[in-house]
Design an enzyme around this catalytic site. Structure first.
Site, short mmCIF file in Angstrom:
data_model
loop_
_atom_site.label_atom_id
_atom_site.label_comp_id
_atom_site.label_asym_id
_atom_site.label_seq_id
_atom_site.Cartn_x
_atom_site.Cartn_y
_atom_site.Cartn_z
N PRO A 114 -1.20 7.79 8.50
CA PRO A 114 -0.70 6.78 6.78
C PRO A 114 0.78 7.35 6.08
O PRO A 114 1.12 8.38 7.23
CB PRO A 114 -1.50 7.58 5.87
CG PRO A 114 -2.78 8.05 6.41
CD PRO A 114 -2.33 8.01 8.42
N LEU A 115 1.43 7.06 6.28
CA LEU A 115 2.71 7.40 6.17
C LEU A 115 3.20 8.81 5.48
O LEU A 115 2.57 8.24 4.26
CB LEU A 115 3.85 5.78 4.37
CG LEU A 115 4.24 4.50 5.75
CD1 LEU A 115 4.64 3.74 4.61
CD2 LEU A 115 5.24 5.15 7.18
N TYR A 172 -11.50 -8.58 16.42
CA TYR A 172 -12.24 -7.69 15.47
C TYR A 172 -13.47 -7.56 15.73
O TYR A 172 -14.71 -8.31 15.53
CB TYR A 172 -11.34 -7.49 14.16
CG TYR A 172 -10.12 -7.84 14.23
CD1 TYR A 172 -8.95 -7.30 15.44
CD2 TYR A 172 -9.29 -8.66 12.98
CE1 TYR A 172 -7.98 -7.61 14.62
CE2 TYR A 172 -8.26 -8.58 13.15
CZ TYR A 172 -7.50 -7.86 14.42
OH TYR A 172 -6.02 -8.10 13.25
N PHE A 208 -0.05 -3.22 9.81
CA PHE A 208 0.55 -1.82 9.92
C PHE A 208 1.31 -1.50 8.55
O PHE A 208 1.96 -0.93 8.21
CB PHE A 208 0.57 -0.85 10.77
CG PHE A 208 -0.48 -0.61 11.47
CD1 PHE A 208 -2.23 -0.97 11.41
CD2 PHE A 208 -0.14 -0.61 13.06
CE1 PHE A 208 -2.88 -0.76 12.49
CE2 PHE A 208 -1.31 -0.57 13.61
CZ PHE A 208 -2.85 -0.64 13.33
N PRO A 209 1.19 -1.88 7.37
CA PRO A 209 2.17 -2.53 6.17
C PRO A 209 2.57 -0.72 5.64
O PRO A 209 2.98 -0.11 4.37
CB PRO A 209 1.91 -2.44 5.22
CG PRO A 209 -0.29 -3.60 5.33
CD PRO A 209 -0.21 -2.89 6.56
N LEU A 210 0.91 0.23 5.56
CA LEU A 210 0.74 1.89 5.33
C LEU A 210 1.17 2.34 6.38
O LEU A 210 0.76 3.49 6.35
CB LEU A 210 0.05 2.03 4.17
CG LEU A 210 -0.57 0.77 2.83
CD1 LEU A 210 -1.93 0.64 2.43
CD2 LEU A 210 0.62 0.98 2.34
N GLY A 211 1.12 1.95 7.87
CA GLY A 211 1.69 2.91 8.96
C GLY A 211 0.75 3.36 9.57
O GLY A 211 0.47 3.72 10.79
N GLY A 212 -0.54 2.32 9.66
CA GLY A 212 -2.20 2.07 11.09
C GLY A 212 -2.30 2.88 10.19
O GLY A 212 -3.03 3.28 9.04
N PHE A 213 -3.40 3.47 11.61
CA PHE A 213 -4.19 4.50 11.22
C PHE A 213 -3.76 6.49 10.71
O PHE A 213 -4.44 7.41 10.72
CB PHE A 213 -4.31 4.93 12.76
CG PHE A 213 -5.43 3.67 13.66
CD1 PHE A 213 -6.50 3.10 12.75
CD2 PHE A 213 -5.00 2.26 14.15
CE1 PHE A 213 -7.00 1.92 12.81
CE2 PHE A 213 -5.58 1.57 14.70
CZ PHE A 213 -6.79 1.59 13.77
#
Length: 287
Positions: free
Chosen positions: A220-221, A64, A213-218
């Site tokens: 968003p969900l 990173y 990516f629990p929230l969808g990654g780049f």
């Protein structure tokens, strides 16, 4: 057994007790996980707030930045509290274009472990995940050679526990046939649920599952069902998505990332939402 007021309580990774609500450090870098943060002091403040909030599980990787997040973690938190456990992953490098080329030859893995130790200021890494596949996702194939290299490094005392990341179920089973693992880290969220069966199997074996990516990654969900439940609970869709993950299975550990202290606190509060059976049934339709 330690206690915590954080959502989800605690989980034991081998002999390490961690909060199920953790923190992923990837977003502390510059854009597209390259270069230093625009707000260096702000990044340090987030890491210090992570520890102040009682979080004992930080996820990082020397790739990173590259080399940015580990330097920030050491600057902000060293010497580390005994209760804090830093989890890293190896198996991918960064190129000049920001790509993630595989780096799983034995010599590359050995160098990566030593680089993580040096930049974090540690003598032993608590947990190292072997990153498989590529930036597009898991790929089939044997993982014997790279995983056996990590086992050798573990036997040398440089690694305490092992895990794998971006893996197919067959590769999880292959790793387990070589040496014990304490976690699997794959992409998973409300809308991307290819690992439902694997999560349940690992839960029965007392092995953690850590969704990245629990929230969808780049991206968003986005879902009408998610928004409807969030509106009914007077919460944000992202809060509902985190709470759903914690309630999905007791072996799921969260590592949502953020570069904002305020957002970190919002994530913690949101993950503590209590979802009813009707809420869960409605949300399950998304995946």
């Amino acid at each position: 057994m330690s206690t915590t007021s954080l959502p989800g309580g605690t989980w034991t990774l081998g002999d390490l007790t961690v909060t199920r609500f953790g923190y992923g450090a990837m977003q502390l870098t510059g854009p597209w996980v390259m270069g230093p943060p625009a707000d260096h002091d702000g990044a340090l403040a987030v890491l210090r707030e992570v520890v102040a909030a009682g979080i004992t599980h930080i996820d990082t990787a020397d790739a990173y930045g590259p080399h940015v997040t580990n330097g920030l973690i050491r600057e902000a938190l060293y010497p580390y509290a005994d209760s804090l456990h830093i989890v890293t992953k190896i198996g991918a490098d960064r190129d000049e274009k920001g790509g993630w080329p595989p780096a799983r030859r034995p010599d590359q893995l050995r160098k990566a472990v030593h680089d993580n130790l040096d930049r974090l200021g540690l003598e032993t890494l608590d947990l190292v995940n072997l990153r498989l596949g590529n930036a597009e996702g898991p790929l089939p194939g044997s993982i014997a050679e790279p995983f056996e290299t990590l086992v050798e490094l573990q036997q040398q005392g440089l690694i305490r526990h092992l895990g794998i990341s971006n893996a197919q179920p067959e590769q999880v089973a292959q790793a387990q046939s070589i040496a014990p693992i304490v976690c699997v880290q794959n992409m998973y969220n409300l809308a991307y649920r290819q690992d439902d069966e694997l999560i349940d199997r690992l839960a029965a074996e007392n092995i953690a599952y850590v969704p990245f990516f629990p929230l969808g990654g780049f991206s968003p969900l986005q879902s009408e069902a998610l928004s409807a439940v969030a509106t009914r609970l007077n919460a944000t869709p992202m809060s509902v998505a985190l709470a759903w993950l914690l309630q999905r299975s007791p072996n799921i550990l969260l590592i949502p990332g953020t570069k904002s202290v305020t957002h970190l606190r919002e994530n913690i509060a949101g993950a503590g939402l209590s979802l009813t059976a009707d809420d869960l049934a409605e949300l399950d339709k998304i995946g």
